[in-house]
Design a protein around this motif. Structure first.
Motif, PDB file in Angstrom:
ATOM      1  N   GLN A 209      -0.706   3.065   2.956  1.00 28.98           N
ATOM      2  CA  GLN A 209      -1.985   2.722   3.573  1.00 28.98           C
ATOM      3  C   GLN A 209      -3.102   2.559   2.552  1.00 28.98           C
ATOM      4  N   GLY A 210      -2.939   3.174   1.399  1.00 29.94           N
ATOM      5  CA  GLY A 210      -3.936   3.001   0.330  1.00 29.94           C
ATOM      6  C   GLY A 210      -3.964   1.584  -0.208  1.00 29.94           C
ATOM      7  N   ALA A 262       6.409 -23.403  -9.736  1.00 28.89           N
ATOM      8  CA  ALA A 262       5.147 -22.678  -9.951  1.00 28.89           C
ATOM      9  C   ALA A 262       4.406 -22.454  -8.636  1.00 28.89           C
ATOM     10  N   ALA A 263       4.456 -23.436  -7.742  1.00 22.72           N
ATOM     11  CA  ALA A 263       3.789 -23.279  -6.444  1.00 22.72           C
ATOM     12  C   ALA A 263       4.475 -22.227  -5.587  1.00 22.72           C
ATOM     13  N   MET A 264       5.792 -22.117  -5.722  1.00 23.50           N
ATOM     14  CA  MET A 264       6.529 -21.137  -4.919  1.00 23.50           C
ATOM     15  C   MET A 264       6.251 -19.705  -5.365  1.00 23.50           C
ATOM     16  N   LEU A 265       5.753 -19.538  -6.575  1.00 24.07           N
ATOM     17  CA  LEU A 265       5.243 -18.234  -6.991  1.00 24.07           C
ATOM     18  C   LEU A 265       3.763 -18.109  -6.674  1.00 24.07           C
ATOM     19  N   GLY A 266       3.005 -19.164  -6.957  1.00 20.19           N
ATOM     20  CA  GLY A 266       1.553 -19.090  -6.872  1.00 20.19           C
ATOM     21  C   GLY A 266       1.027 -18.777  -5.487  1.00 20.19           C
ATOM     22  N   TRP A 267       1.575 -19.418  -4.445  1.00 19.16           N
ATOM     23  CA  TRP A 267       1.032 -19.188  -3.106  1.00 19.16           C
ATOM     24  C   TRP A 267       1.291 -17.783  -2.582  1.00 19.16           C
ATOM     25  N   PRO A 268       2.501 -17.219  -2.706  1.00 16.56           N
ATOM     26  CA  PRO A 268       2.664 -15.820  -2.301  1.00 16.56           C
ATOM     27  C   PRO A 268       1.795 -14.852  -3.113  1.00 16.56           C
ATOM     28  N   VAL A 269       1.637 -15.119  -4.409  1.00 16.89           N
ATOM     29  CA  VAL A 269       0.804 -14.251  -5.247  1.00 16.89           C
ATOM     30  C   VAL A 269      -0.633 -14.254  -4.758  1.00 16.89           C
ATOM     31  N   ARG A 270      -1.195 -15.437  -4.508  1.00 18.27           N
ATOM     32  CA  ARG A 270      -2.586 -15.525  -4.053  1.00 18.27           C
ATOM     33  C   ARG A 270      -2.760 -14.850  -2.694  1.00 18.27           C
ATOM     34  N   THR A 271      -1.789 -15.043  -1.816  1.00 23.54           N
ATOM     35  CA  THR A 271      -1.881 -14.431  -0.482  1.00 23.54           C
ATOM     36  C   THR A 271      -1.809 -12.916  -0.583  1.00 23.54           C
ATOM     37  N   PHE A 272      -0.922 -12.396  -1.407  1.00 28.28           N
ATOM     38  CA  PHE A 272      -0.811 -10.953  -1.598  1.00 28.28           C
ATOM     39  C   PHE A 272      -2.113 -10.392  -2.145  1.00 28.28           C
ATOM     40  N   GLU A 273      -2.714 -11.085  -3.101  1.00 26.79           N
ATOM     41  CA  GLU A 273      -3.980 -10.627  -3.684  1.00 26.79           C
ATOM     42  C   GLU A 273      -5.084 -10.565  -2.638  1.00 26.79           C
ATOM     43  N   ALA A 274      -5.050 -11.488  -1.670  1.00 25.15           N
ATOM     44  CA  ALA A 274      -6.074 -11.497  -0.622  1.00 25.15           C
ATOM     45  C   ALA A 274      -5.867 -10.395   0.408  1.00 25.15           C
ATOM     46  N   ALA A 275      -4.656  -9.832   0.464  1.00 22.49           N
ATOM     47  CA  ALA A 275      -4.326  -8.866   1.506  1.00 22.49           C
ATOM     48  C   ALA A 275      -4.436  -7.410   1.062  1.00 22.49           C
ATOM     49  N   VAL A 276      -4.569  -7.160  -0.255  1.00 24.56           N
ATOM     50  CA  VAL A 276      -4.626  -5.783  -0.746  1.00 24.56           C
ATOM     51  C   VAL A 276      -5.945  -5.548  -1.484  1.00 24.56           C
ATOM     52  N   PRO A 278      -8.562  -5.171  -4.277  1.00 25.76           N
ATOM     53  CA  PRO A 278      -8.492  -5.711  -5.639  1.00 25.76           C
ATOM     54  C   PRO A 278      -8.329  -4.643  -6.716  1.00 25.76           C
ATOM     55  N   GLU A 279      -8.845  -3.442  -6.455  1.00 25.87           N
ATOM     56  CA  GLU A 279      -8.742  -2.386  -7.480  1.00 25.87           C
ATOM     57  C   GLU A 279      -7.303  -1.908  -7.670  1.00 25.87           C
ATOM     58  N   LYS A 280      -6.413  -2.245  -6.751  1.00 23.71           N
ATOM     59  CA  LYS A 280      -5.006  -1.865  -6.897  1.00 23.71           C
ATOM     60  C   LYS A 280      -4.271  -2.759  -7.892  1.00 23.71           C
ATOM     61  N   LEU A 281      -4.865  -3.899  -8.200  1.00 27.51           N
ATOM     62  CA  LEU A 281      -4.206  -4.884  -9.052  1.00 27.51           C
ATOM     63  C   LEU A 281      -4.887  -4.891 -10.414  1.00 27.51           C
ATOM     64  N   TRP A 283      -4.604  -5.128 -14.946  1.00 28.95           N
ATOM     65  CA  TRP A 283      -4.290  -6.122 -15.965  1.00 28.95           C
ATOM     66  C   TRP A 283      -2.806  -6.462 -15.967  1.00 28.95           C
ATOM     67  N   GLY A 284      -1.957  -5.496 -15.694  1.00 28.22           N
ATOM     68  CA  GLY A 284      -0.526  -5.757 -15.677  1.00 28.22           C
ATOM     69  C   GLY A 284      -0.149  -6.785 -14.624  1.00 28.22           C
ATOM     70  N   TRP A 285      -0.775  -6.678 -13.439  1.00 27.53           N
ATOM     71  CA  TRP A 285      -0.512  -7.651 -12.389  1.00 27.53           C
ATOM     72  C   TRP A 285      -0.988  -9.043 -12.810  1.00 27.53           C
ATOM     73  N   ALA A 286      -2.203  -9.110 -13.370  1.00 30.09           N
ATOM     74  CA  ALA A 286      -2.741 -10.406 -13.796  1.00 30.09           C
ATOM     75  C   ALA A 286      -1.838 -11.050 -14.843  1.00 30.09           C
ATOM     76  N   ARG A 287      -1.325 -10.238 -15.768  1.00 34.63           N
ATOM     77  CA  ARG A 287      -0.443 -10.783 -16.803  1.00 34.63           C
ATOM     78  C   ARG A 287       0.862 -11.281 -16.191  1.00 34.63           C
ATOM     79  N   PHE A 288       1.404 -10.523 -15.215  1.00 35.74           N
ATOM     80  CA  PHE A 288       2.614 -10.965 -14.523  1.00 35.74           C
ATOM     81  C   PHE A 288       2.381 -12.287 -13.796  1.00 35.74           C
ATOM     82  N   ALA A 289       1.266 -12.378 -13.047  1.00 32.84           N
ATOM     83  CA  ALA A 289       1.012 -13.567 -12.232  1.00 32.84           C
ATOM     84  C   ALA A 289       0.813 -14.794 -13.104  1.00 32.84           C
ATOM     85  N   PHE A 290      -0.034 -14.669 -14.127  1.00 32.61           N
ATOM     86  CA  PHE A 290      -0.307 -15.833 -14.974  1.00 32.61           C
ATOM     87  C   PHE A 290       0.890 -16.176 -15.851  1.00 32.61           C
ATOM     88  N   GLY A 291       1.539 -15.150 -16.404  1.00 35.24           N
ATOM     89  CA  GLY A 291       2.714 -15.401 -17.239  1.00 35.24           C
ATOM     90  C   GLY A 291       3.842 -16.034 -16.444  1.00 35.24           C
TER      91      GLY A 291
END
Length: 324
Positions: A209-210, A262-276, A278-281, A283-291
């Motif tokens: 729930q956090g 790239a789109a098949m990764l990008g759209w789920p990533v963006r949607t997940f970011e909108a649903a949780v 932001p403080e939970k994500l 630098w490691g997440w950003a590096r994973f998503a962009f990399g």
């Protein structure tokens, strides 16, 4: 340096649409465009990971070079149609594509943010609130017109391209990138919906729930999503989009497509970011998503492009010139 909206003529942003306005917008696409994009303007850069540094400068320039590799640079004056926060034009200007710019959008909130971004970057940019089907500039004004993810919002795309050609100087070029392909939009929407459903339901469970955004924020996102379904009017087959550009009077029309894996990764990533939250994500997440996006983009460009038909890629880029 000019960074002013035309005084006394452009409406003020409305970032807090009422429930009645949202209801009215469901049957009025241009009202929906204004409400949705005013609503999103101040958080749009964060939502879509937009920046004005090397990462996005390289991305914007890559979209430009995909269809205009031999153009003599810089252009003198360039306009961005449907500028949003200025992502495409401002990053292209930083890469040396143009020396002076004008940003236009139907949303006053987006024009305001784009001009603020331009001022912070020290770029010579002015701005107008503008309907793409009736651009408020004189004939033969611009050397270049660009746009990113804008044509699919415009009710009459052919009329908008006629207007683009009108305000271009003879021999001037337009480049529109980031337009959703018909097939790409289908799989992107289904992946986004599945990700949203899974994330918002799994985070109801006790130990997770956090990771759940406050219900008020989730409801706000759902209201925005309802408008998003109204503002996204078109998808494009690359050949059909080229045909629309030719029908509008453009010469030297060409298209390119990009982003499949790239789109098949990008759209789920963006949607997940909108649903949780932001403080939970971090630098490691950003590096994973962009990399991950960069690696899959390499796969798209070096492998999949050679074996998969262009219409299966998510983004369409189209260019053309005004006859001399």
């Amino acid at each position: 340096m000019t960074t002013d909206v035309t005084p006394g003529t452009d409406p003020a942003p409305n970032p807090h649409a009422t429930e009645e306005q949202v209801k009215a917008a469901l049957t009025d696409t241009k009202l929906a465009q204004v409400l949705y994009h005013d609503w999103e303007a101040e958080t749009y850069d964060e939502k879509w990971s937009i920046s004005f540094d090397e990462r996005c400068i390289d991305y914007a320039r890559g979209r430009f070079d995909a269809v205009a590799t031999d153009e003599p640079l810089p252009y003198g004056r360039a306009m961005e149609l449907g500028c949003g926060t200025g992502f495409f034009l401002l990053n292209l200007m930083q890469s040396g594509v143009a020396t002076k710019g004008s940003v236009t959008d139907l949303s006053p909130g987006m024009v305001k943010v784009a001009l603020r971004n331009a001022e912070n970057l020290g770029l010579d940019v002015d701005g107008r609130v503008a309907d793409a089907e009736k651009i408020p500039y004189d004939d033969d004004t611009f050397d270049l017109v660009v746009g990113h993810a804008v044509l699919h919002h415009i009710p009459d795309v052919e009329q908008a391209l006629r207007e683009v050609l009108r305000v271009l100087k003879p021999g001037g070029r337009f480049i529109f990138a980031g337009e959703p392909s018909t097939i790409g939009d289908f799989y992107a929407r289904w992946m986004s919906r599945a990700t949203w459903f899974a994330t918002t339901n799994v985070t109801k469970l006790g130990p997770l729930q956090g990771w759940r955004r406050p219900q008020e924020e989730l409801d706000e996102s759902s209201r925005a999503a309802a408008l998003e379904a109204v503002v996204d009017i078109h998808t494009f087959d690359p050949d059909e989009l080229a045909g629309i550009a030719r029908a509008a009077g453009a010469h030297q029309v060409d298209t390119a497509t990009e982003e499949l894996a790239a789109a098949m990764l990008g759209w789920p990533v963006r949607t997940f970011e909108a649903a949780v939250p932001p403080e939970k994500l971090g630098w490691g997440w950003a590096r994973f998503a962009f990399g991950g996006w960069k690696r899959l983009t390499w796969l798209d460009e070096n492998v999949l492009r050679k074996i998969v038909p262009p219409k299966f890629f998510y983004n369409v880029v189209v260019t053309g010139t005004k006859p001399r």
